[in-house]
Design a protein around this motif. Sequence first.
Motif, PDB file in Angstrom:
ATOM      1  N   SER A  33       0.812  -1.223   0.000  1.00  0.00           N
ATOM      2  CA  SER A  33       0.000   0.000   0.000  1.00  0.00           C
ATOM      3  C   SER A  33       0.841   1.266   0.000  1.00  0.00           C
ATOM      4  N   ILE A  34       2.140   1.170   0.343  1.00  0.00           N
ATOM      5  CA  ILE A  34       2.995   2.359   0.311  1.00  0.00           C
ATOM      6  C   ILE A  34       3.969   2.310  -0.862  1.00  0.00           C
ATOM      7  N   GLY A  35       3.619   1.513  -1.869  1.00  0.00           N
ATOM      8  CA  GLY A  35       4.347   1.560  -3.129  1.00  0.00           C
ATOM      9  C   GLY A  35       5.437   0.537  -3.316  1.00  0.00           C
ATOM     10  N   VAL A  36       5.651  -0.369  -2.366  1.00  0.00           N
ATOM     11  CA  VAL A  36       6.678  -1.410  -2.507  1.00  0.00           C
ATOM     12  C   VAL A  36       6.109  -2.537  -3.366  1.00  0.00           C
ATOM     13  N   ASP A  37       6.789  -2.879  -4.476  1.00  0.00           N
ATOM     14  CA  ASP A  37       6.254  -3.933  -5.338  1.00  0.00           C
ATOM     15  C   ASP A  37       6.597  -5.317  -4.780  1.00  0.00           C
ATOM     16  N   HIS A  38       6.061  -6.360  -5.427  1.00  0.00           N
ATOM     17  CA  HIS A  38       6.210  -7.715  -4.916  1.00  0.00           C
ATOM     18  C   HIS A  38       7.671  -8.143  -4.827  1.00  0.00           C
ATOM     19  N   LYS A  39       8.492  -7.769  -5.819  1.00  0.00           N
ATOM     20  CA  LYS A  39       9.896  -8.195  -5.815  1.00  0.00           C
ATOM     21  C   LYS A  39      10.633  -7.627  -4.616  1.00  0.00           C
ATOM     22  N   VAL A  40      10.505  -6.319  -4.395  1.00  0.00           N
ATOM     23  CA  VAL A  40      11.199  -5.673  -3.284  1.00  0.00           C
ATOM     24  C   VAL A  40      10.628  -6.156  -1.949  1.00  0.00           C
ATOM     25  N   MET A  41       9.300  -6.346  -1.896  1.00  0.00           N
ATOM     26  CA  MET A  41       8.670  -6.790  -0.655  1.00  0.00           C
ATOM     27  C   MET A  41       9.198  -8.164  -0.234  1.00  0.00           C
ATOM     28  N   THR A  42       9.282  -9.093  -1.180  1.00  0.00           N
ATOM     29  CA  THR A  42       9.758 -10.440  -0.830  1.00  0.00           C
ATOM     30  C   THR A  42      11.230 -10.415  -0.436  1.00  0.00           C
ATOM     31  N   MET A  43      12.019  -9.540  -1.062  1.00  0.00           N
ATOM     32  CA  MET A  43      13.424  -9.428  -0.679  1.00  0.00           C
ATOM     33  C   MET A  43      13.560  -8.830   0.722  1.00  0.00           C
ATOM     34  N   ALA A  44      12.646  -7.937   1.083  1.00  0.00           N
ATOM     35  CA  ALA A  44      12.679  -7.363   2.436  1.00  0.00           C
ATOM     36  C   ALA A  44      12.442  -8.439   3.488  1.00  0.00           C
ATOM     37  N   TRP A  45      11.617  -9.432   3.151  1.00  0.00           N
ATOM     38  CA  TRP A  45      11.384 -10.534   4.081  1.00  0.00           C
ATOM     39  C   TRP A  45      12.655 -11.337   4.330  1.00  0.00           C
ATOM     40  N   LEU A  49       8.821 -14.920  -9.050  1.00  0.00           N
ATOM     41  CA  LEU A  49       7.899 -15.952  -9.531  1.00  0.00           C
ATOM     42  C   LEU A  49       6.498 -15.382  -9.727  1.00  0.00           C
ATOM     43  N   VAL A  50       6.029 -14.559  -8.768  1.00  0.00           N
ATOM     44  CA  VAL A  50       4.710 -13.936  -8.895  1.00  0.00           C
ATOM     45  C   VAL A  50       4.677 -12.992 -10.094  1.00  0.00           C
ATOM     46  N   SER A  51       5.737 -12.210 -10.281  1.00  0.00           N
ATOM     47  CA  SER A  51       5.799 -11.284 -11.427  1.00  0.00           C
ATOM     48  C   SER A  51       5.820 -12.049 -12.741  1.00  0.00           C
ATOM     49  N   TRP A  52       6.543 -13.161 -12.792  1.00  0.00           N
ATOM     50  CA  TRP A  52       6.646 -13.945 -14.027  1.00  0.00           C
ATOM     51  C   TRP A  52       5.318 -14.607 -14.380  1.00  0.00           C
ATOM     52  N   MET A  53       4.623 -15.163 -13.361  1.00  0.00           N
ATOM     53  CA  MET A  53       3.352 -15.842 -13.627  1.00  0.00           C
ATOM     54  C   MET A  53       2.182 -14.872 -13.687  1.00  0.00           C
ATOM     55  N   GLY A  54       2.353 -13.662 -13.148  1.00  0.00           N
ATOM     56  CA  GLY A  54       1.292 -12.666 -13.226  1.00  0.00           C
ATOM     57  C   GLY A  54       0.118 -12.931 -12.318  1.00  0.00           C
ATOM     58  N   THR A  55       0.296 -13.770 -11.293  1.00  0.00           N
ATOM     59  CA  THR A  55      -0.785 -14.075 -10.359  1.00  0.00           C
ATOM     60  C   THR A  55      -0.206 -14.492  -9.023  1.00  0.00           C
ATOM     61  N   THR A  56      -0.892 -14.144  -7.946  1.00  0.00           N
ATOM     62  CA  THR A  56      -0.437 -14.548  -6.620  1.00  0.00           C
ATOM     63  C   THR A  56      -0.725 -16.028  -6.345  1.00  0.00           C
ATOM     64  N   CYS A  57      -1.417 -16.709  -7.265  1.00  0.00           N
ATOM     65  CA  CYS A  57      -1.591 -18.156  -7.135  1.00  0.00           C
ATOM     66  C   CYS A  57      -0.241 -18.872  -7.201  1.00  0.00           C
ATOM     67  N   ALA A  58       0.761 -18.182  -7.746  1.00  0.00           N
ATOM     68  CA  ALA A  58       2.109 -18.751  -7.808  1.00  0.00           C
ATOM     69  C   ALA A  58       2.618 -19.104  -6.414  1.00  0.00           C
ATOM     70  N   VAL A  59       2.147 -18.375  -5.407  1.00  0.00           N
ATOM     71  CA  VAL A  59       2.551 -18.647  -4.020  1.00  0.00           C
ATOM     72  C   VAL A  59       2.166 -20.072  -3.629  1.00  0.00           C
ATOM     73  N   ILE A  61      15.523 -18.036   1.192  1.00  0.00           N
ATOM     74  CA  ILE A  61      15.325 -18.531  -0.178  1.00  0.00           C
ATOM     75  C   ILE A  61      13.978 -18.083  -0.720  1.00  0.00           C
ATOM     76  N   VAL A  62      12.942 -18.222   0.106  1.00  0.00           N
ATOM     77  CA  VAL A  62      11.594 -17.838  -0.323  1.00  0.00           C
ATOM     78  C   VAL A  62      11.525 -16.347  -0.625  1.00  0.00           C
ATOM     79  N   SER A  63      12.189 -15.548   0.195  1.00  0.00           N
ATOM     80  CA  SER A  63      12.090 -14.093   0.043  1.00  0.00           C
ATOM     81  C   SER A  63      12.711 -13.590  -1.252  1.00  0.00           C
ATOM     82  N   VAL A  64      13.717 -14.281  -1.760  1.00  0.00           N
ATOM     83  CA  VAL A  64      14.364 -13.814  -2.995  1.00  0.00           C
ATOM     84  C   VAL A  64      13.800 -14.495  -4.236  1.00  0.00           C
TER      85      VAL A  64
END
Length: 600
Positions: free
Chosen positions: A79-91, A569-579, A561-564
């Motif tokens: 909600s504050i502008g962090v995309d999925h790639k950066v968010m997962t790396m932050a984890w 993977l979500v960006s490549w598949m275009g859906t959060t079902c990738a999780v 491993i999951v965070s990076v």
Amino acid sequence: MVGVTANPSQAGQLSSDKNPMIKYMLKTRENHAKEQDEDYSHVFRRKTRFEMFRLSAIAMAIEFAYAAETSFVSPILLSIGVDHKVMTMAWGLSPLIGFFVSPLLGSISDRCKLRWGRRRPIISILSFGIFCGLILVPYGKDLGVLLGDVGYNYTEAAVTNITNFVSEGSVAALVAASAEATGPSVSDYKYAVILTILGMVMLDFDADTCQTPARTYLLDMCVPEEQPKAMTMFALFAGLGGTIGYAIGGVDWEMTHIGSFLGGNIPTVFGLVTIIFVICYIITVTTFREIPLPLMEQDELLRPMTDAAIKKELKKNNNAVYYIQETTQLELKMIVDDAKRAEALKGSYQNGYSPALEKNTRDLEGQSVAEAPVSLSAYLKSIFVMPYSMRMLALTNLLCWMGHVTYCLYFTDFVGEAVFNGDPTAPPTSEAYLRYEAGVRFGCWGMSIYAFSCSIYSLSVTKLMKWFGTKAVYISGMIYYAIGMLILGLWPTKWGVLVFSTAAGILYGTIFTVPFILVARYHAKNCFRVRNGETLPLKQARGLGTDVAIISSVVFIAQLIVSVSVGPLVSWMGTTCAVLYASTVMAFLASIAAMFVLYV
């Protein structure tokens, strides 16, 4: 964490109900502990249910914090502008720190000589970190505005541009309105992003790490025969905390007076969790005082009960027929065999020095009551030089954690986007964003079911292992989870969220118990390698505490491993079902690895 805590796997051998010698030794220590400057007799007596509850309350508090974190951190960052790639790396920041810092904290705890004890100071430091995280995560955006963040008022901008379009018919105004609705930018929330990620790292690392000293404190305060019951109570309250914590996140607090007063859903959830966490922390650390390490080093009667101490006492009282008669046949055989072995060694080497004799004499006399604290170098060496049985168990546990962490960290985001078709980057008043919020709340109910099913399953897993065998229980938990996540990923529905969240609970209950039971059996039976049905001796000296720490620490590697990997993977598949697809693959691989685990 390694310390002078008695081994839970020995509880059956150390039962005072079956062995009067042990009852006598406990009573002697209890009376001796009363005579100290401070009364420490509680360490050597049975605990009431209420005392067990107080000791386990910190587990419930930690799970409350976990529930708030896993439910809302991802939506807040998005909600504050962090995309999925950066968010997962932050984890990945927290596990990276935890993998190296956690064993050091364990070593510090083992060596801590404060009068307050060894475990409670570490618990208090980590709890303070959790408290700071619970403040920074929900209020990072507000603090960022105070520090100079631009932020953005979606409603005012959208209304202004749409009004211009209606009144002027300007295409440029319509384009401007559309541009404003594209979502927040990190540049608008620079300080908010930093503070929120800092709070997330503090909350995640401290909550992960705090469980170890909390468990150790619980075991230190219990007599050996109560330790399995204590671990069951710890797991039960952890599950209860998660159940209630996620349920709190599932309530629409904006429709209540308290929600209006605290400023919305997220501040209300974190506010309630913070209050509960502080109360539970105080309940636990004020339950019993610990015996300071200097006192234990000076006084043998203040040390925990161990097999070595019992053997030493039996050897000193070998002419006391009462004790021998009351000892079970298995224990009597063990004592006689030890005596024969020692006598044979003395006869063989009575004319010279023998290292083997010295080692056996030390073992029989029980001079060492504790494992030495593990240094970081020894800890890392034990990771890279492991017997095959430990390598396969660690690999299996790693794959299990990868599948489970993927579910925990991104599940509410999946429900909000894939099940409710919401958008976390949409304007706060838009229908897409409101759908996303509703999905996050519904996902919290699913995770509440997950925590409840974990709690129930943890109570029954030992019985299931007796009925069906450890191998069958271990593998079936992984396969059920893999099938459940696959079905939910292919058909993301509300009923699926509720039904298949039980699969996550069963998997968590499995990896919370079975690997540690296996490690305890390896050490109790000294069985790490088997060939043609025979146990082969292990040349490498391994400590139970070190191996437990290794199996526990794979969660940090899994999260890293999951965070990076999940974000791309979500960006490549275009859906959060990738999780959920990733969770499925990891669980299936874990079930294959589990087939090669040594079951003793």
